[in-house]
Design a protein around this motif. Structure first.
Motif, PDB file in Angstrom:
ATOM      1  N   LEU A 280      -5.332  -2.049   7.546  1.00  0.00           N
ATOM      2  CA  LEU A 280      -4.347  -2.789   6.763  1.00  0.00           C
ATOM      3  C   LEU A 280      -3.986  -4.132   7.399  1.00  0.00           C
ATOM      4  O   LEU A 280      -3.690  -5.087   6.691  1.00  0.00           O
ATOM      5  CB  LEU A 280      -3.090  -1.946   6.565  1.00  0.00           C
ATOM      6  CG  LEU A 280      -3.304  -0.573   5.915  1.00  0.00           C
ATOM      7  CD1 LEU A 280      -1.975   0.127   5.696  1.00  0.00           C
ATOM      8  CD2 LEU A 280      -4.058  -0.701   4.609  1.00  0.00           C
ATOM      9  N   THR A 281      -3.952  -4.184   8.713  1.00  0.00           N
ATOM     10  CA  THR A 281      -3.720  -5.430   9.443  1.00  0.00           C
ATOM     11  C   THR A 281      -4.611  -5.395  10.685  1.00  0.00           C
ATOM     12  O   THR A 281      -5.181  -4.349  11.018  1.00  0.00           O
ATOM     13  CB  THR A 281      -2.245  -5.584   9.899  1.00  0.00           C
ATOM     14  OG1 THR A 281      -2.030  -4.784  11.083  1.00  0.00           O
ATOM     15  CG2 THR A 281      -1.268  -5.181   8.817  1.00  0.00           C
TER      16      THR A 281
ATOM     17  N   ALA B  93      -1.059   5.456   3.612  1.00  0.00           N
ATOM     18  CA  ALA B  93      -0.860   4.647   4.818  1.00  0.00           C
ATOM     19  C   ALA B  93      -0.114   5.415   5.904  1.00  0.00           C
ATOM     20  O   ALA B  93       0.569   4.810   6.731  1.00  0.00           O
ATOM     21  CB  ALA B  93      -0.106   3.370   4.454  1.00  0.00           C
TER      22      ALA B  93
ATOM     23  N   THR C  47      -3.766  -2.398  12.909  1.00  0.00           N
ATOM     24  CA  THR C  47      -3.842  -1.017  12.434  1.00  0.00           C
ATOM     25  C   THR C  47      -4.809  -0.201  13.288  1.00  0.00           C
ATOM     26  O   THR C  47      -5.916  -0.649  13.606  1.00  0.00           O
ATOM     27  CB  THR C  47      -4.324  -0.971  10.974  1.00  0.00           C
ATOM     28  OG1 THR C  47      -3.485  -1.796  10.172  1.00  0.00           O
ATOM     29  CG2 THR C  47      -4.271   0.450  10.437  1.00  0.00           C
TER      30      THR C  47
ATOM     31  N   VAL D 243       0.870  -1.176   0.000  1.00  0.00           N
ATOM     32  CA  VAL D 243       0.000   0.000   0.000  1.00  0.00           C
ATOM     33  C   VAL D 243       0.906   1.224   0.000  1.00  0.00           C
ATOM     34  O   VAL D 243       1.835   1.309   0.806  1.00  0.00           O
ATOM     35  CB  VAL D 243      -0.927   0.037   1.240  1.00  0.00           C
ATOM     36  CG1 VAL D 243      -1.741   1.327   1.248  1.00  0.00           C
ATOM     37  CG2 VAL D 243      -1.851  -1.168   1.244  1.00  0.00           C
TER      38      VAL D 243
ATOM     39  N   TYR E 260       1.316  -1.885   9.605  1.00  0.00           N
ATOM     40  CA  TYR E 260       1.340  -1.797   8.139  1.00  0.00           C
ATOM     41  C   TYR E 260       1.463  -3.183   7.507  1.00  0.00           C
ATOM     42  O   TYR E 260       0.819  -3.472   6.496  1.00  0.00           O
ATOM     43  CB  TYR E 260       2.497  -0.920   7.699  1.00  0.00           C
ATOM     44  CG  TYR E 260       2.640  -0.789   6.197  1.00  0.00           C
ATOM     45  CD1 TYR E 260       1.811   0.064   5.466  1.00  0.00           C
ATOM     46  CD2 TYR E 260       3.596  -1.523   5.505  1.00  0.00           C
ATOM     47  CE1 TYR E 260       1.931   0.175   4.093  1.00  0.00           C
ATOM     48  CE2 TYR E 260       3.716  -1.419   4.125  1.00  0.00           C
ATOM     49  CZ  TYR E 260       2.890  -0.568   3.422  1.00  0.00           C
ATOM     50  OH  TYR E 260       3.013  -0.460   2.063  1.00  0.00           O
TER      51      TYR E 260
END
Length: 253
Positions: free
Chosen positions: A169-170, A138, A173, A133, A199
């Motif tokens: 994103l995870t 981000a 995040t 990304v 991230y």
């Protein structure tokens, strides 16, 4: 045979165009084609032809009185070239950081309201994180982006967050603006900030602020999550390196 004849002709044309540009720079208020031809020793027809080409491509601008001055394209080249020179100054410092810590090193700048990666120095023993990304989207999930956000004033931070969604994103995040701001303002390793697999899973990052003149940026490193216990050691190297980078970026060219 044609290529051999065309080669020197092309080289000569480039040389003549550069001589004209050099002559134009010596006249702050512009100079007519006849004067530029005389100063460069070029036939008037040749000077006119090259000047028309330079005007068309934006390297020279023709004034209403017939004089020629430098165009916007030259300023763009100067600006971009200055950035390359500045990066060349600090690249050895980033490489030394990479080699010392066995981590990829990253440099970002906050330009035109966006957080942009300017340089990544990695290697076989220090691979970069997979940039799946873009950093512009981000900033909330990377140490590099959060470092910039931490240093921005309230208005600039609010503006940035209003234009960027806090994408998930995870599982780690931070997607709450309130929580993100709270953590930015209470970082336990300030002035550094961390990205703890926010991230990319399996990767943690640490970043600190740097400046290029008045332009804010960040310097950071990425490492495997199992190396997090080395955080204190990494900070001991990262902060003085950031100070050296800021000095290198702020020197006048």
């Amino acid at each position: 045979m044609g290529a051999q004849e065309g080669g020197p002709t092309l080289i000569t044309s480039v040389q003549r165009a550069l001589r004209l540009l050099e002559a134009v720079t010596t006249h702050e208020n512009g100079a007519p084609a006849k004067q530029l031809a005389r100063e460069t020793g070029l036939p008037l027809a040749t000077a006119y032809h090259l000047l028309r080409t330079l005007v068309h491509d934006g390297y020279v601008r023709k004034l209403d009185d017939g004089g020629y001055v430098l165009g916007d394209k030259v300023q763009m080249l100067h600006t971009n070239g200055r950035g390359q020179v500045l990066l060349s100054r600090v690249r050895p410092t980033l490489a030394a950081l990479r080699d010392e810590l066995a981590t990829a090193a990253y440099l970002t700048f906050y330009e035109e309201g966006e957080i942009r990666v300017a340089e990544i120095v990695d290697g076989p023993q220090a691979p970069r994180v997979d940039l799946w990304v873009g950093f512009e989207d981000a900033g909330h999930a990377t140490a590099l982006g959060k470092s910039v956000l931490r240093e921005l004033d309230d208005a600039s931070r609010k503006d940035y967050l209003s234009r960027h969604s806090l994408a998930d994103l995870t599982p780690r995040t931070i997607t709450s603006r309130t929580e993100l701001l709270r953590r930015l303002d209470s970082s336990p390793v300030a002035p550094a900030v961390t990205d703890l697999e926010e991230y990319a899973l399996g990767t943690v990052c640490v970043a600190v602020p740097v400046y290029s003149g008045d332009t804010l940026g960040s310097l950071g490193v990425s490492l495997r999550a199992d190396r997090l216990p080395r955080l204190e050691e990494i900070l001991a190297r990262l902060i003085p390196t950031a100070n050296r980078v800021t000095r290198g970026l702020s020197l006048t060219i």
